[in-house]
Design a protein around this motif. Structure first.
Motif, PDB file in Angstrom:
ATOM      1  N   LEU A   8      11.469  19.933  -1.110  1.00 57.71           N
ATOM      2  CA  LEU A   8      10.676  18.872  -1.706  1.00 57.71           C
ATOM      3  C   LEU A   8      10.029  19.362  -2.990  1.00 57.71           C
ATOM      4  CD1 LEU A   8       8.814  17.406   1.411  1.00 57.71           C
ATOM      5  CD2 LEU A   8      10.956  16.628   0.390  1.00 57.71           C
ATOM      6  N   SER A   9       9.948  18.474  -3.954  1.00 63.11           N
ATOM      7  CA  SER A   9       9.244  18.817  -5.185  1.00 63.11           C
ATOM      8  C   SER A   9       7.746  18.797  -4.917  1.00 63.11           C
ATOM      9  CB  SER A   9       9.590  17.818  -6.300  1.00 63.11           C
ATOM     10  OG  SER A   9       9.029  16.541  -6.003  1.00 63.11           O
ATOM     11  N   LEU A  10       6.985  19.415  -5.813  1.00 60.06           N
ATOM     12  CA  LEU A  10       5.532  19.405  -5.674  1.00 60.06           C
ATOM     13  C   LEU A  10       5.001  17.977  -5.700  1.00 60.06           C
ATOM     14  CD1 LEU A  10       4.541  22.420  -7.980  1.00 60.06           C
ATOM     15  CD2 LEU A  10       4.599  22.355  -5.476  1.00 60.06           C
ATOM     16  N   GLU A  11       5.620  17.137  -6.515  1.00 61.64           N
ATOM     17  CA  GLU A  11       5.183  15.741  -6.605  1.00 61.64           C
ATOM     18  C   GLU A  11       5.434  15.005  -5.299  1.00 61.64           C
ATOM     19  OE1 GLU A  11       5.861  17.313 -10.650  1.00 61.64           O
ATOM     20  OE2 GLU A  11       7.109  17.246  -8.828  1.00 61.64           O
ATOM     21  N   GLN A  12       6.557  15.262  -4.651  1.00 58.53           N
ATOM     22  CA  GLN A  12       6.847  14.615  -3.374  1.00 58.53           C
ATOM     23  C   GLN A  12       5.856  15.065  -2.300  1.00 58.53           C
ATOM     24  OE1 GLN A  12      10.990  15.853  -3.159  1.00 58.53           O
ATOM     25  NE2 GLN A  12      11.672  13.729  -3.317  1.00 58.53           N
ATOM     26  N   GLN A  13       5.564  16.354  -2.261  1.00 57.41           N
ATOM     27  CA  GLN A  13       4.608  16.860  -1.281  1.00 57.41           C
ATOM     28  C   GLN A  13       3.219  16.254  -1.501  1.00 57.41           C
ATOM     29  OE1 GLN A  13       4.724  21.228  -0.771  1.00 57.41           O
ATOM     30  NE2 GLN A  13       6.645  21.211  -1.895  1.00 57.41           N
ATOM     31  N   LEU A  14       2.812  16.195  -2.773  1.00 59.95           N
ATOM     32  CA  LEU A  14       1.498  15.649  -3.083  1.00 59.95           C
ATOM     33  C   LEU A  14       1.423  14.173  -2.729  1.00 59.95           C
ATOM     34  CD1 LEU A  14      -1.295  16.114  -4.255  1.00 59.95           C
ATOM     35  CD2 LEU A  14      -0.346  15.738  -6.551  1.00 59.95           C
ATOM     36  N   ALA A  15       2.471  13.419  -3.044  1.00 60.79           N
ATOM     37  CA  ALA A  15       2.490  11.997  -2.723  1.00 60.79           C
ATOM     38  C   ALA A  15       2.395  11.769  -1.217  1.00 60.79           C
ATOM     39  CB  ALA A  15       3.759  11.347  -3.278  1.00 60.79           C
ATOM     40  N   HIS A  20      -0.931   9.935   3.347  1.00 56.52           N
ATOM     41  CA  HIS A  20      -1.499  10.195   4.678  1.00 56.52           C
ATOM     42  C   HIS A  20      -3.014  10.011   4.663  1.00 56.52           C
ATOM     43  CE1 HIS A  20      -2.005  12.060   8.619  1.00 56.52           C
ATOM     44  NE2 HIS A  20      -2.953  12.822   8.093  1.00 56.52           N
ATOM     45  N   VAL A  21      -3.676  10.538   3.632  1.00 59.57           N
ATOM     46  CA  VAL A  21      -5.133  10.430   3.545  1.00 59.57           C
ATOM     47  C   VAL A  21      -5.555   8.974   3.340  1.00 59.57           C
ATOM     48  CG1 VAL A  21      -7.151  11.040   2.158  1.00 59.57           C
ATOM     49  CG2 VAL A  21      -5.455  12.786   2.737  1.00 59.57           C
ATOM     50  N   LEU A  22      -4.860   8.270   2.456  1.00 58.16           N
ATOM     51  CA  LEU A  22      -5.220   6.875   2.180  1.00 58.16           C
ATOM     52  C   LEU A  22      -5.028   6.000   3.422  1.00 58.16           C
ATOM     53  CD1 LEU A  22      -3.795   6.320  -1.441  1.00 58.16           C
ATOM     54  CD2 LEU A  22      -6.132   6.907  -0.735  1.00 58.16           C
ATOM     55  N   ALA A  23      -3.990   6.274   4.190  1.00 55.85           N
ATOM     56  CA  ALA A  23      -3.781   5.515   5.424  1.00 55.85           C
ATOM     57  C   ALA A  23      -4.913   5.773   6.411  1.00 55.85           C
ATOM     58  CB  ALA A  23      -2.432   5.882   6.042  1.00 55.85           C
ATOM     59  N   ARG A  24      -5.395   7.013   6.430  1.00 53.90           N
ATOM     60  CA  ARG A  24      -6.482   7.369   7.354  1.00 53.90           C
ATOM     61  C   ARG A  24      -7.777   6.644   6.992  1.00 53.90           C
ATOM     62  NH1 ARG A  24     -10.333   7.910   9.740  1.00 53.90           N
ATOM     63  NH2 ARG A  24     -11.217   9.672  10.903  1.00 53.90           N
ATOM     64  N   TYR A  25      -8.018   6.439   5.719  1.00 56.26           N
ATOM     65  CA  TYR A  25      -9.273   5.815   5.276  1.00 56.26           C
ATOM     66  C   TYR A  25      -9.039   4.430   4.666  1.00 56.26           C
ATOM     67  CZ  TYR A  25     -11.279  10.400   6.085  1.00 56.26           C
ATOM     68  OH  TYR A  25     -11.699  11.562   6.676  1.00 56.26           O
ATOM     69  N   LEU A  85     -17.567  16.760   4.584  1.00 57.81           N
ATOM     70  CA  LEU A  85     -17.246  17.800   3.611  1.00 57.81           C
ATOM     71  C   LEU A  85     -15.736  17.892   3.397  1.00 57.81           C
ATOM     72  CD1 LEU A  85     -19.715  20.613   4.751  1.00 57.81           C
ATOM     73  CD2 LEU A  85     -19.879  19.213   2.681  1.00 57.81           C
ATOM     74  N   ALA A  86     -14.971  17.760   4.480  1.00 61.51           N
ATOM     75  CA  ALA A  86     -13.509  17.809   4.376  1.00 61.51           C
ATOM     76  C   ALA A  86     -12.983  16.592   3.623  1.00 61.51           C
ATOM     77  CB  ALA A  86     -12.892  17.888   5.768  1.00 61.51           C
ATOM     78  N   PHE A  87     -13.588  15.436   3.866  1.00 60.83           N
ATOM     79  CA  PHE A  87     -13.199  14.209   3.162  1.00 60.83           C
ATOM     80  C   PHE A  87     -13.378  14.382   1.657  1.00 60.83           C
ATOM     81  CE2 PHE A  87     -14.801  10.203   1.295  1.00 60.83           C
ATOM     82  CZ  PHE A  87     -13.691   9.388   1.455  1.00 60.83           C
ATOM     83  N   LYS A  88     -14.538  14.893   1.276  1.00 58.09           N
ATOM     84  CA  LYS A  88     -14.814  15.107  -0.144  1.00 58.09           C
ATOM     85  C   LYS A  88     -13.850  16.133  -0.740  1.00 58.09           C
ATOM     86  CE  LYS A  88     -17.976  17.673  -3.071  1.00 58.09           C
ATOM     87  NZ  LYS A  88     -19.182  18.525  -3.104  1.00 58.09           N
ATOM     88  N   LEU A 497     -15.223   4.864  -4.190  1.00 54.22           N
ATOM     89  CA  LEU A 497     -14.842   5.334  -5.521  1.00 54.22           C
ATOM     90  C   LEU A 497     -14.263   6.747  -5.468  1.00 54.22           C
ATOM     91  CD1 LEU A 497     -14.942   4.069  -8.309  1.00 54.22           C
ATOM     92  CD2 LEU A 497     -17.101   5.237  -8.712  1.00 54.22           C
ATOM     93  N   LEU A 498     -14.668   7.534  -4.498  1.00 54.62           N
ATOM     94  CA  LEU A 498     -14.126   8.878  -4.341  1.00 54.62           C
ATOM     95  C   LEU A 498     -12.625   8.828  -4.041  1.00 54.62           C
ATOM     96  CD1 LEU A 498     -14.722  11.909  -4.224  1.00 54.62           C
ATOM     97  CD2 LEU A 498     -15.380  11.616  -1.834  1.00 54.62           C
ATOM     98  N   LEU A 499     -12.173   7.757  -3.386  1.00 46.07           N
ATOM     99  CA  LEU A 499     -10.756   7.616  -3.052  1.00 46.07           C
ATOM    100  C   LEU A 499      -9.937   6.990  -4.181  1.00 46.07           C
ATOM    101  CD1 LEU A 499     -10.924   6.342   0.640  1.00 46.07           C
ATOM    102  CD2 LEU A 499     -10.173   8.599  -0.136  1.00 46.07           C
ATOM    103  N   SER A 500     -10.592   6.321  -5.106  1.00 47.62           N
ATOM    104  CA  SER A 500      -9.869   5.581  -6.152  1.00 47.62           C
ATOM    105  C   SER A 500      -8.928   6.454  -6.967  1.00 47.62           C
ATOM    106  CB  SER A 500     -10.871   4.866  -7.061  1.00 47.62           C
ATOM    107  OG  SER A 500     -11.563   3.864  -6.345  1.00 47.62           O
ATOM    108  N   PRO A 501      -9.326   7.671  -7.385  1.00 49.54           N
ATOM    109  CA  PRO A 501      -8.369   8.507  -8.124  1.00 49.54           C
ATOM    110  C   PRO A 501      -7.125   8.855  -7.316  1.00 49.54           C
ATOM    111  CG  PRO A 501     -10.616   9.301  -8.445  1.00 49.54           C
ATOM    112  CD  PRO A 501     -10.675   8.273  -7.357  1.00 49.54           C
ATOM    113  N   LEU A 502      -7.244   8.884  -5.988  1.00 52.85           N
ATOM    114  CA  LEU A 502      -6.061   9.148  -5.162  1.00 52.85           C
ATOM    115  C   LEU A 502      -5.075   7.987  -5.238  1.00 52.85           C
ATOM    116  CD1 LEU A 502      -7.408  10.821  -1.890  1.00 52.85           C
ATOM    117  CD2 LEU A 502      -6.603  11.874  -3.996  1.00 52.85           C
ATOM    118  N   VAL A 503      -5.588   6.765  -5.297  1.00 53.30           N
ATOM    119  CA  VAL A 503      -4.712   5.602  -5.411  1.00 53.30           C
ATOM    120  C   VAL A 503      -3.959   5.652  -6.741  1.00 53.30           C
ATOM    121  CG1 VAL A 503      -4.603   3.084  -5.474  1.00 53.30           C
ATOM    122  CG2 VAL A 503      -6.230   4.224  -3.941  1.00 53.30           C
TER     123      VAL A 503
END
Length: 560
Positions: A8-15, A20-25, A85-88, A497-503
């Motif tokens: 997997l490319s780094l981009e695929q792993q990051l995506a 996974h995180v966005l689905a959780r929250y 703390l882990a969320f942040k 707003l902390l999650l917005s950059p992830l989107v």
């Protein structure tokens, strides 16, 4: 999806990690702050989170949640739960870097002497242009110029050109042949008028002996009034660049095909709309290769795109779009992939909520002709992201990705009175639902200076805007109890707003992975100062010698 056995490319792993995180929250992403009280959103947070965030001052929210504070700078008034703390930490770690490559934090260097005038731009390029746009056209213009040289492009096409500020700088300032495409006829007329004003100013300056004026070109951009149909094949896009062809004003909800002003005409019907897969060639009965459904030999497409009285667009084109809205950015990427004439692209996106998706195939405010069902969507674009569990992004999540996190940090740090606006609106929603449940979630247009009003004054104006009696008596005790929870509203919105950059990161990674799936290399560059221009990441790709060209480009940009 990735081929079996291929790493997997780094981009695929990051995506995959972000999805996974966005689905959780998702409960945070999909929530509307106006429903904070009506849906009891505070209760959705873990009790341990509520305990530490309930009364946390706004400057602390900025420092401990939105900013990557050093351990020495962090000042916790109580022990935070590990889950928070882990969320942040996860949100900060997974978001794409947004720090401007060539400058320090704060206002860009070019505005240190004058807050409204970029020191880097000749005065003729600052007229009619706000400081934010001045910063953007300088940075992107230099990038386009360098990329066009590295990719050996002969022509630049600026799509969604608006009033032509970028096109004007690229042509008059940097000497590039430019065609500016804009769907709003009135903006095109304005751009042409600004071009004429610039030429007149240069001629006067030259007559006075001004040396700087001689460094600029008197050759301006060509302007095309045309709407770029996201479902149209690339040959139709090339025809749109034909001078004299005018398709402005995209179809609006319920309006059917584009409406034309007097004197405007539609695209020639030489190109069919029964294209199954844009960009794929098929055999013509005469033996010539043609675009599927067009009957037009590929070798003649360039000839069709320009009339004889105008010089034809050369064979190597660079596409650029400065904050191209919604599906327009995606469409340009598809044209880069499929059109042999497009050699390079720079794409700065915005308005993610206007992307088409399988759940909402028609972007808000636009409709497609009913005979042409959408074949593709703006998100997800790549096969990899489309296959990820939890990749779906709601309208609300995509809208949140357009917020300016850096600006909100400053508001928190200064404890701006404007912070009470969200709480005001959430309390107003409880009044609306109590008076008439059918009117809940109605749009209440921005009330000017709302933070300067008492809540009673604000409520009177807000109730009137949704058709309710503004003189309705308020339960003062109940309202005051809700207003006292303002800091909870602010804390909850800060978590969202902390999650917005992830989107935003997932949407942009989807585009990077799409280009990788098609065999192209590309880069995401944080080109603008994010405190000045929040949508600051530019996606850059080139077809010829892409690896060396993009590496050179990134290295040049990092030097400022």
């Amino acid at each position: 999806m990735a081929a079996p056995g291929r790493p997997l490319s780094l981009e695929q792993q990051l995506a995959a990690s972000i999805a996974h995180v966005l689905a959780r929250y998702r409960f945070l992403l999909d929530s509307f702050v106006i429903e904070f009280f009506t849906n009891d959103q505070w209760a959705m947070l873990p009790p341990s989170w509520q305990d530490v965030l309930a009364d946390l001052p706004s400057p602390q929210l900025a420092a401990l949640l939105l900013e990557k504070a050093n351990p020495e700078e962090a000042s916790y008034s109580m022990v935070w739960p590990l889950s928070l703390l882990a969320f942040k930490a996860t949100a900060h770690a997974l978001a794409l870097p947004r720090a401007h490559c060539g400058g320090a934090s704060g206002r860009p260097e070019e505005f240190q002497e004058n807050l409204c005038q970029s020191a880097r731009l000749h005065p003729v390029f600052r007229k009619h242009v706000k400081p934010k746009k001045q910063h953007e056209i300088w940075q992107l213009g230099k990038l386009v110029k360098r990329l066009s040289e590295l990719a050996q492009c002969d022509h630049v096409v600026d799509v969604g050109s608006g009033q032509g500020h970028l096109s004007r700088f690229l042509s008059f300032g940097l000497g590039l042949p430019v065609t500016a495409v804009e769907g709003n006829r009135h903006l095109v007329d304005t751009a042409k008028r600004f071009d004429r004003e610039l030429v007149q100013a240069l001629e006067k300056e030259r007559a006075r002996g001004g040396k700087a004026a001689w460094e600029l070109s008197l050759r301006g951009p060509s302007h095309v009034a045309g709407w770029v149909d996201p479902q149209a094949p690339w040959p139709e896009f090339l025809l749109l660049l034909q001078p004299g062809v005018d398709i402005s004003h995209p179809p609006t909800a319920g309006a059917g095909p584009p409406s034309l002003e007097p004197g405007m005409r539609t695209l020639p019907t030489v190109l069919g709309r029964d294209v199954a897969q844009p960009g794929r060639a098929a055999a013509d009965p005469t033996g010539a290769r043609s675009h599927v459904g067009t009957g037009v030999p590929i070798g003649h497409l360039q000839e069709l795109s320009q009339p004889a009285e105008h010089p034809p667009i050369p064979g190597r084109v660079l596409l650029t779009g400065l904050h191209a809205c919604g599906d327009l950015s995606v469409t340009l990427l598809r044209h880069f992939v499929h059109c042999p004439h497009v050699a390079a692209i720079t794409s700065v996106a915005c308005c993610y909520m206007k992307l088409s998706t399988r759940e909402t195939p028609v972007p808000p405010g636009l409709v497609l002709p009913p005979t042409v069902p959408p074949a593709t969507y703006g998100y997800p674009l790549s096969a990899w992201v489309a296959g990820l569990p939890g990749h779906t992004l709601s309208y609300k999540a995509r809208e949140g990705a357009c917020h300016a996190a850096e600006d909100y940090v400053q508001r928190l740090r200064s404890q701006s009175p404007g912070l009470r606006a969200h709480c005001y609106r959430a309390v107003l929603e409880t009044l609306i639902c109590a008076a008439d449940p059918s009117k809940q979630h109605l749009g209440v247009q921005t009330i000017p200076g709302a933070h300067c009003l008492s809540f009673h004054e604000y409520a009177r104006l807000g109730l009137a805007r949704v058709g309710l009696d503004p003189s309705t008596p308020l339960d003062a005790a109940h309202v005051d109890a809700l207003l006292r929870r303002q800091q909870q509203v602010i804390a909850y919105f800060t978590l969202v707003l902390l999650l917005s950059p992830l989107v935003e990161s997932l949407i942009l990674l989807d585009r990077v992975i799409y280009l990788q799936e098609q065999g192209f290399q590309c880069r995401l560059i944080p080109l603008f100062d994010p405190q000045f221009s929040p949508r600051n990441l530019v996606l850059v790709a080139a077809k010829a010698q892409s690896a060396s060209a993009l590496s050179t480009l990134v290295e040049d940009n990092s030097k400022g």
